[in-house]
Design a protein around this motif. Sequence first.
Motif, PDB file in Angstrom:
ATOM      1  N   VAL A 109      78.784   3.930   2.940  1.00  0.00           N
ATOM      2  CA  VAL A 109      79.240   5.291   3.265  1.00  0.00           C
ATOM      3  C   VAL A 109      78.383   6.324   2.540  1.00  0.00           C
ATOM      4  O   VAL A 109      77.878   7.276   3.147  1.00  0.00           O
ATOM      5  N   ARG A 128      82.138  12.358   9.053  1.00  0.00           N
ATOM      6  CA  ARG A 128      83.234  12.296   8.082  1.00  0.00           C
ATOM      7  C   ARG A 128      84.583  12.168   8.783  1.00  0.00           C
ATOM      8  O   ARG A 128      85.453  11.417   8.339  1.00  0.00           O
ATOM      9  N   THR A 131      84.887   8.651   9.689  1.00  0.00           N
ATOM     10  CA  THR A 131      85.070   7.809   8.497  1.00  0.00           C
ATOM     11  C   THR A 131      86.493   7.913   7.970  1.00  0.00           C
ATOM     12  O   THR A 131      87.072   6.915   7.508  1.00  0.00           O
ATOM     13  N   HIS A 132      87.090   9.087   8.045  1.00  0.00           N
ATOM     14  CA  HIS A 132      88.471   9.243   7.587  1.00  0.00           C
ATOM     15  C   HIS A 132      89.425   8.354   8.374  1.00  0.00           C
ATOM     16  O   HIS A 132      90.519   8.037   7.884  1.00  0.00           O
ATOM     17  N   GLU A 136      91.961   6.237   3.486  1.00  0.00           N
ATOM     18  CA  GLU A 136      91.179   6.614   2.288  1.00  0.00           C
ATOM     19  C   GLU A 136      90.231   5.485   1.901  1.00  0.00           C
ATOM     20  O   GLU A 136      89.061   5.729   1.597  1.00  0.00           O
ATOM     21  N   THR A 140      86.877   7.761   0.710  1.00  0.00           N
ATOM     22  CA  THR A 140      86.810   9.128   1.233  1.00  0.00           C
ATOM     23  C   THR A 140      87.200  10.182   0.196  1.00  0.00           C
ATOM     24  O   THR A 140      86.692  11.305   0.246  1.00  0.00           O
ATOM     25  N   CYS A 141      88.066   9.847  -0.747  1.00  0.00           N
ATOM     26  CA  CYS A 141      88.350  10.788  -1.838  1.00  0.00           C
ATOM     27  C   CYS A 141      87.101  11.004  -2.704  1.00  0.00           C
ATOM     28  O   CYS A 141      86.729  12.148  -2.974  1.00  0.00           O
ATOM     29  N   LEU A 143      84.091  10.674  -1.781  1.00  0.00           N
ATOM     30  CA  LEU A 143      83.154  11.395  -0.931  1.00  0.00           C
ATOM     31  C   LEU A 143      83.454  12.888  -0.959  1.00  0.00           C
ATOM     32  O   LEU A 143      82.546  13.726  -1.110  1.00  0.00           O
ATOM     33  N   THR A 144      84.722  13.233  -0.844  1.00  0.00           N
ATOM     34  CA  THR A 144      85.144  14.632  -0.867  1.00  0.00           C
ATOM     35  C   THR A 144      84.843  15.268  -2.221  1.00  0.00           C
ATOM     36  O   THR A 144      84.337  16.395  -2.302  1.00  0.00           O
ATOM     37  N   GLU A 309      88.602  19.421   3.546  1.00  0.00           N
ATOM     38  CA  GLU A 309      88.384  18.027   3.936  1.00  0.00           C
ATOM     39  C   GLU A 309      89.701  17.331   4.287  1.00  0.00           C
ATOM     40  O   GLU A 309      89.730  16.473   5.170  1.00  0.00           O
ATOM     41  N   ALA A 313      90.490  15.106   7.487  1.00  0.00           N
ATOM     42  CA  ALA A 313      91.068  13.762   7.374  1.00  0.00           C
ATOM     43  C   ALA A 313      92.303  13.624   8.251  1.00  0.00           C
ATOM     44  O   ALA A 313      92.487  12.615   8.938  1.00  0.00           O
TER      45      ALA A 313
END
Length: 537
Positions: A109, A128, A131-132, A136, A140-141, A143-144, A309, A313
């Motif tokens: 990712v 993104r 990906t969401h 999570e 993804t957290c 990433l954010t 974000e 998500a």
Amino acid sequence: MSLTSHDTETRGKNTYNFDEFVSRRESLDWYSDEPFLQKAVKKYTGAQFDQIHEKILAFSPRVSLKWNQLAERNARPEVRPYMLHYDAFNHRIDRIVRPLEVQQLENEVFGEGLFSSKMPPWESFVKRMLTHQIGEGGVTCPLTCTHGLIALLDQFPNPEIPQLQEILLHTKEGLNGEFTIGAQFMTEIQGGSDLPANVLEAVPDGKNFRLYGNKFFCSAAHADYSVVTAKISGSNKVSTFIVPAWLPGDKEKEKRNGYQINRIKWKLGTAELPTAEIQYNGALAYPIGPKDKGIAVAVGIVLTLSRLEIGIACAGFMLRASREANLYGDFRTVFGKKVKEYPLAASKLRKIKNAAKRTTAGAFKIYDLFLRLEKSLNPGINSDHPLEVRKQLFVLRELVLLQKICATNEGAEVLREAISVFAGHGVMEEFSALPRIFRDVVVNEQWEGPRNLLLTQIYRDLQRVADWYSPSDFVRDVLIGVPHETIAKFSDQLENLLQRPVLGEVSEASMKAAEEWDTYCDSFFKTYQEVALAEIE
């Protein structure tokens, strides 16, 4: 009459299986099989559509199958992160042990370079959102948070601290194919969103600082760098710092930068993500941004991007919930009819689909405004911009807050409704990802400011700008394209609510006003989403 071996083998055997459903679900491409998402991309990318469309078509199969499978494996309770505080030789290492699958997913990712200057913003946005849809997943957290760290470093370059430029390059563009990870550690035990109450102490050490004290909610505790808020010794103002997890050469030795990880928390959702309590004992920290404006810097940049974000998500979560609920409704037969052929189920599936499309449309429209407004982060309500620009920045500020509270609230409702389409199978963790994603969206509802806090913030914001941005003008500017009668209704309601004791002392009148304010914000934002949906369709 005796039974043959064949009779014995077949008697009582049930041949029903879910193979067709599973095969159809696994063969889905989350972009090419989602016409509405493609329509949204086409509307907002304009002349870039063909190029971005091809990039997303190439990307989507990876997230739809491989990354999703990795996320499913990472979700099993027996492989959740845990702490190893000491090595065999009694050295304190505070190693966060995570499964190889989550590290593989993380590498892939982050390896996309989603925040690199080489990637167009809309391409990053759609990647993104896709990906969401894995939930999570432990990625993804971080990433954010990395996005917030990059934006902070971009906005406040400091040639006197060359390490900051190195961190920016390593997180944004990667070094030798490796991208490092960011986090944000702001919460202390005495108050989550109450950043002015921070007591973590930053002691000057030349151009840099040393941190002493405790942070209580630290998600992505495995990150390489973190954004940390603290008060400089002798000051009552919160400042912002970048803190490396390891100093040069120490990562391999597992020697952390002057802090200890006390424990990993056990939480409702985002369970694959290590959220920890951290004790700082002289950690080296690099100051960033104006030293007396740490709250404005942290909230205006880092938290704003996180809140933005979360809206993206939620759109991804709902798109997946709608897709899989509809797929199951078309597969499962009950009492001689498919689930989708029952009016109650059909109406529920339509409601889920409409919510997913509306939320997705709203996320695109808000992100479009975000991209069109130059330097849209951290301007403050009373910035030096011309009045019309200030109004647009204010609209963006409030839409980000409204989206965060409304999309997470509706997201939990939509996921719960989608789970119910599966009946008993809906709560089986190995049968569907929806229970896991449901827990993730509930956690997202609390992170970066819970509902009551942000409803209060929106109310105060509107009161603060009333002398240069009237409530009726604000409503009109947000709901462009809505019939005049609807705008007049929302304007009158807002004018009235701003005169009511929404934030007053607790009484029957104030509680009634507060309830009406909550309902108003939800209805107002859904109307904005409906406009966004109509513009795409």
